[in-house]
Design a protein around this motif. Sequence first.
Motif, PDB file in Angstrom:
ATOM      1  N   ARG A 100       8.308 -12.958 -55.018  1.00 36.24           N
ATOM      2  CA  ARG A 100       7.301 -13.836 -55.853  1.00 36.24           C
ATOM      3  C   ARG A 100       7.135 -13.527 -57.241  1.00 36.24           C
ATOM      4  NH1 ARG A 100       4.232 -18.599 -55.509  1.00 36.24           N
ATOM      5  NH2 ARG A 100       2.663 -18.302 -57.050  1.00 36.24           N
ATOM      6  N   PHE A 101       7.539 -14.312 -58.003  1.00 42.28           N
ATOM      7  CA  PHE A 101       7.570 -14.357 -59.502  1.00 42.28           C
ATOM      8  C   PHE A 101       6.321 -15.208 -59.873  1.00 42.28           C
ATOM      9  CE2 PHE A 101      11.597 -12.452 -58.218  1.00 42.28           C
ATOM     10  CZ  PHE A 101      11.608 -11.708 -59.292  1.00 42.28           C
ATOM     11  N   ASP A 102       5.271 -14.752 -60.260  1.00 38.89           N
ATOM     12  CA  ASP A 102       4.307 -15.449 -60.943  1.00 38.89           C
ATOM     13  C   ASP A 102       4.328 -15.810 -62.305  1.00 38.89           C
ATOM     14  OD1 ASP A 102       2.389 -15.532 -58.324  1.00 38.89           O
ATOM     15  OD2 ASP A 102       2.085 -13.273 -58.749  1.00 38.89           O
ATOM     16  N   LYS A 103       3.547 -16.836 -62.732  1.00 35.04           N
ATOM     17  CA  LYS A 103       3.451 -17.171 -64.213  1.00 35.04           C
ATOM     18  C   LYS A 103       2.666 -16.272 -64.977  1.00 35.04           C
ATOM     19  CE  LYS A 103       4.650 -20.783 -65.748  1.00 35.04           C
ATOM     20  NZ  LYS A 103       5.849 -21.056 -66.543  1.00 35.04           N
ATOM     21  N   VAL A 104       3.187 -15.618 -65.847  1.00 39.92           N
ATOM     22  CA  VAL A 104       2.656 -14.457 -66.789  1.00 39.92           C
ATOM     23  C   VAL A 104       2.647 -14.761 -67.949  1.00 39.92           C
ATOM     24  CG1 VAL A 104       2.540 -12.052 -67.356  1.00 39.92           C
ATOM     25  CG2 VAL A 104       3.068 -12.695 -64.941  1.00 39.92           C
ATOM     26  N   THR A 105       1.831 -14.503 -68.998  1.00 41.09           N
ATOM     27  CA  THR A 105       1.885 -15.064 -70.412  1.00 41.09           C
ATOM     28  C   THR A 105       2.798 -13.767 -71.152  1.00 41.09           C
ATOM     29  OG1 THR A 105      -0.207 -13.643 -71.016  1.00 41.09           O
ATOM     30  CG2 THR A 105      -0.660 -15.795 -70.281  1.00 41.09           C
ATOM     31  N   GLU A 106       3.248 -14.183 -72.353  1.00 42.51           N
ATOM     32  CA  GLU A 106       4.111 -13.296 -73.063  1.00 42.51           C
ATOM     33  C   GLU A 106       3.348 -12.240 -73.542  1.00 42.51           C
ATOM     34  OE1 GLU A 106       7.277 -14.366 -75.966  1.00 42.51           O
ATOM     35  OE2 GLU A 106       5.441 -14.339 -77.298  1.00 42.51           O
ATOM     36  N   HIS A 107       2.069 -12.417 -73.637  1.00 41.24           N
ATOM     37  CA  HIS A 107       1.044 -11.187 -74.294  1.00 41.24           C
ATOM     38  C   HIS A 107       0.992 -10.020 -73.004  1.00 41.24           C
ATOM     39  CE1 HIS A 107      -2.095  -8.901 -76.034  1.00 41.24           C
ATOM     40  NE2 HIS A 107      -2.844  -8.979 -74.951  1.00 41.24           N
ATOM     41  N   GLU A 108       0.911 -10.389 -71.703  1.00 47.21           N
ATOM     42  CA  GLU A 108       0.784  -9.621 -70.558  1.00 47.21           C
ATOM     43  C   GLU A 108       1.939  -8.839 -70.602  1.00 47.21           C
ATOM     44  OE1 GLU A 108      -1.597 -11.425 -67.059  1.00 47.21           O
ATOM     45  OE2 GLU A 108      -0.993 -13.175 -68.056  1.00 47.21           O
ATOM     46  N   ALA A 109       3.236  -9.777 -70.528  1.00 48.58           N
ATOM     47  CA  ALA A 109       4.352  -8.841 -70.554  1.00 48.58           C
ATOM     48  C   ALA A 109       4.599  -8.096 -71.768  1.00 48.58           C
ATOM     49  CB  ALA A 109       5.469  -9.980 -70.233  1.00 48.58           C
ATOM     50  N   GLU A 110       4.364  -8.485 -72.764  1.00 47.78           N
ATOM     51  CA  GLU A 110       4.365  -7.609 -73.940  1.00 47.78           C
ATOM     52  C   GLU A 110       3.682  -6.274 -73.903  1.00 47.78           C
ATOM     53  OE1 GLU A 110       5.354  -8.092 -78.648  1.00 47.78           O
ATOM     54  OE2 GLU A 110       3.466  -9.227 -77.607  1.00 47.78           O
ATOM     55  N   LEU A 111       2.428  -6.324 -73.249  1.00 47.81           N
ATOM     56  CA  LEU A 111       1.881  -5.062 -72.995  1.00 47.81           C
ATOM     57  C   LEU A 111       2.773  -3.988 -72.127  1.00 47.81           C
ATOM     58  CD1 LEU A 111      -2.070  -6.143 -72.509  1.00 47.81           C
ATOM     59  CD2 LEU A 111      -0.842  -5.062 -74.696  1.00 47.81           C
ATOM     60  N   TYR A 146       9.463   2.835 -65.758  1.00 44.91           N
ATOM     61  CA  TYR A 146      10.146   1.418 -65.195  1.00 44.91           C
ATOM     62  C   TYR A 146       8.704   0.459 -65.320  1.00 44.91           C
ATOM     63  CZ  TYR A 146      13.365   4.195 -63.032  1.00 44.91           C
ATOM     64  OH  TYR A 146      14.631   4.939 -62.612  1.00 44.91           O
ATOM     65  N   LEU A 147       9.124  -0.858 -65.930  1.00 42.15           N
ATOM     66  CA  LEU A 147       8.118  -1.910 -66.256  1.00 42.15           C
ATOM     67  C   LEU A 147       7.659  -2.525 -65.103  1.00 42.15           C
ATOM     68  CD1 LEU A 147       9.603  -3.180 -69.527  1.00 42.15           C
ATOM     69  CD2 LEU A 147       8.139  -1.156 -69.318  1.00 42.15           C
ATOM     70  N   GLY A 148       6.363  -2.935 -65.014  1.00 41.87           N
ATOM     71  CA  GLY A 148       5.998  -3.519 -63.898  1.00 41.87           C
ATOM     72  C   GLY A 148       5.995  -4.840 -63.543  1.00 41.87           C
ATOM     73  N   LYS A 149       5.392  -5.480 -62.684  1.00 45.28           N
ATOM     74  CA  LYS A 149       5.538  -6.939 -62.226  1.00 45.28           C
ATOM     75  C   LYS A 149       5.397  -8.003 -63.185  1.00 45.28           C
ATOM     76  CE  LYS A 149       4.304  -9.765 -58.302  1.00 45.28           C
ATOM     77  NZ  LYS A 149       4.085 -10.979 -58.800  1.00 45.28           N
ATOM     78  N   ALA A 150       4.456  -7.630 -64.199  1.00 46.26           N
ATOM     79  CA  ALA A 150       4.160  -8.691 -65.120  1.00 46.26           C
ATOM     80  C   ALA A 150       5.315  -8.787 -65.978  1.00 46.26           C
ATOM     81  CB  ALA A 150       2.958  -8.300 -65.705  1.00 46.26           C
ATOM     82  N   PHE A 151       5.984  -7.839 -66.541  1.00 46.33           N
ATOM     83  CA  PHE A 151       7.179  -8.132 -67.512  1.00 46.33           C
ATOM     84  C   PHE A 151       8.284  -8.745 -66.418  1.00 46.33           C
ATOM     85  CE2 PHE A 151      11.273  -6.432 -68.671  1.00 46.33           C
ATOM     86  CZ  PHE A 151      11.288  -6.620 -69.874  1.00 46.33           C
ATOM     87  N   GLN A 152       8.588  -8.409 -65.506  1.00 48.63           N
ATOM     88  CA  GLN A 152       9.503  -8.777 -64.644  1.00 48.63           C
ATOM     89  C   GLN A 152       9.421 -10.268 -64.154  1.00 48.63           C
ATOM     90  OE1 GLN A 152       9.646  -6.253 -61.284  1.00 48.63           O
ATOM     91  NE2 GLN A 152       9.889  -4.304 -62.386  1.00 48.63           N
ATOM     92  N   ASP A 153       8.199 -10.666 -64.065  1.00 46.38           N
ATOM     93  CA  ASP A 153       7.780 -11.833 -63.704  1.00 46.38           C
ATOM     94  C   ASP A 153       7.870 -13.006 -64.719  1.00 46.38           C
ATOM     95  OD1 ASP A 153       7.098 -11.058 -61.201  1.00 46.38           O
ATOM     96  OD2 ASP A 153       5.068 -11.575 -61.206  1.00 46.38           O
ATOM     97  N   HIS A 154       7.386 -12.324 -66.058  1.00 48.65           N
ATOM     98  CA  HIS A 154       7.770 -13.143 -67.379  1.00 48.65           C
ATOM     99  C   HIS A 154       9.252 -13.512 -67.715  1.00 48.65           C
ATOM    100  CE1 HIS A 154       6.375 -14.972 -71.205  1.00 48.65           C
ATOM    101  NE2 HIS A 154       7.157 -14.294 -71.655  1.00 48.65           N
ATOM    102  N   MET A 155      10.091 -12.458 -67.609  1.00 49.27           N
ATOM    103  CA  MET A 155      11.304 -12.289 -67.823  1.00 49.27           C
ATOM    104  C   MET A 155      12.268 -13.223 -66.977  1.00 49.27           C
ATOM    105  SD  MET A 155      12.154 -11.129 -70.530  1.00 49.27           S
ATOM    106  CE  MET A 155      13.883 -11.391 -70.505  1.00 49.27           C
ATOM    107  N   MET A 156      11.725 -13.233 -65.611  1.00 47.21           N
ATOM    108  CA  MET A 156      12.409 -14.126 -64.694  1.00 47.21           C
ATOM    109  C   MET A 156      12.106 -15.323 -65.037  1.00 47.21           C
ATOM    110  SD  MET A 156      14.547 -14.876 -62.102  1.00 47.21           S
ATOM    111  CE  MET A 156      14.534 -13.215 -61.514  1.00 47.21           C
ATOM    112  N   HIS A 157      11.015 -15.948 -65.212  1.00 47.96           N
ATOM    113  CA  HIS A 157      10.594 -17.514 -65.607  1.00 47.96           C
ATOM    114  C   HIS A 157      11.651 -17.550 -67.009  1.00 47.96           C
ATOM    115  CE1 HIS A 157       7.832 -18.979 -62.780  1.00 47.96           C
ATOM    116  NE2 HIS A 157       7.446 -17.671 -62.575  1.00 47.96           N
TER     117      HIS A 157
END
Length: 420
Positions: free
Chosen positions: A217-228, A247-258
Amino acid sequence: MKYYEELQSWISQLEIVDTHEHLPHSETAWKPSDVLAEYLIHYFSCDLVSAGLPEAKLDWVRDPEVPLMDRWLAIEPFWDAARHTGYGRSLTLAAKGLYGIEDITRDTIEPLNAAFLAAAQKGGHFNYVLKEKSKIKVSLLDAHLGCDRTFFRSVYQMADFLFPSHIRDLRRIGDQFGITISSIRDWKAAAELKLDQVMDQGAVALKLTMAYARSLRFDKVTEHEAELEFNRLFADCHLPDWRPETYLGKAFQDHMMHHILKLADERGLAAQVHTGLQEGNGNFVYDSDPALLTNLFVEYSNIKFDIFHMGYPYQQVLSALAKNFRNVFIDMCWAHIISPQASVDALVEWLDAVPANKISAFGGDYCFVDGVYGHQLLARQNVAKALAIKVDQGVFDVERAKEIAQWLFIENPTRVFDLS
């Protein structure tokens, strides 16, 4: 089944497309040691563990420095318990079809090893197995861009861009393109450069293997959240190479997948996605339910999503997804050795529910070449069984069954991956 023999004989002559392999990128890169080390690289070794072999003993069993018969005797009871699984049957078929040895037993393991080593020393084994015996026109090879195009076309994994864990990962990627990566936007730009590069080098699809590490499951995540999260890679002042990985978390992975899928969508690039059973023992299979990908199917409607391993054990879920979405395709790679009977049953049901131009019948998914032979033989038999059932049911006649078989083994994967 009245028509099985006719269909199996006809299908056995087809020159087929193999949608997925992990083989060495050329025969010169193949370094076999002995038959047990080779045949227990993966898959059947998992069945041995499931049957009771201590997992910690696998390295010893695979060690060619230990006498072959000592290793055989240690695994013999577990081999006997698992020999009739799809994994076990594939190896038995390989021993018989490639070396003329009827079964793998205490009495035959040493002659099998001698025949295996003689074939490896002789040379030309890849051509013998893949071309002469298996009649494979081309195989899609995971992660090798410099593959031997006599046998393979490349598929590229984008995992590097989803799972960076240290500043050296950023430097390594940046050095490839002569850029300094100091922000998530630099990282996303590097992903685009990499994608264009691998397409120029002949990659025909992306491979997405995240179900081994996390939920699909890859949610929509803003660039700001992923950048943190991304900025954690720069947290230490000196960033030494010996610093523990982050190890970076789900927010970064989700953003990069999209982001990666958006790039692939713009380029018309297909995406192969691992779903269902993971290789190895002790995995969380619920992370790989193909239904978790539904939001990606909706958003990236131009991507042909080639969904791996028939989604096992989520075959019916995958059937519903392929029926609902024009960009979702069923791939039976690995499936016929996971469970031959489940593969037959699933194909019988899919032909009731899913257009027949959306199913690819075979991908060996092996790290060693002999296994491909056994797998393709099972695949041809299973497809013949499923089609014979539909003919017996009166759904279509035997000539239509042959036409559908050609779609499943050749035309469908050729179209999905633009291999013509």
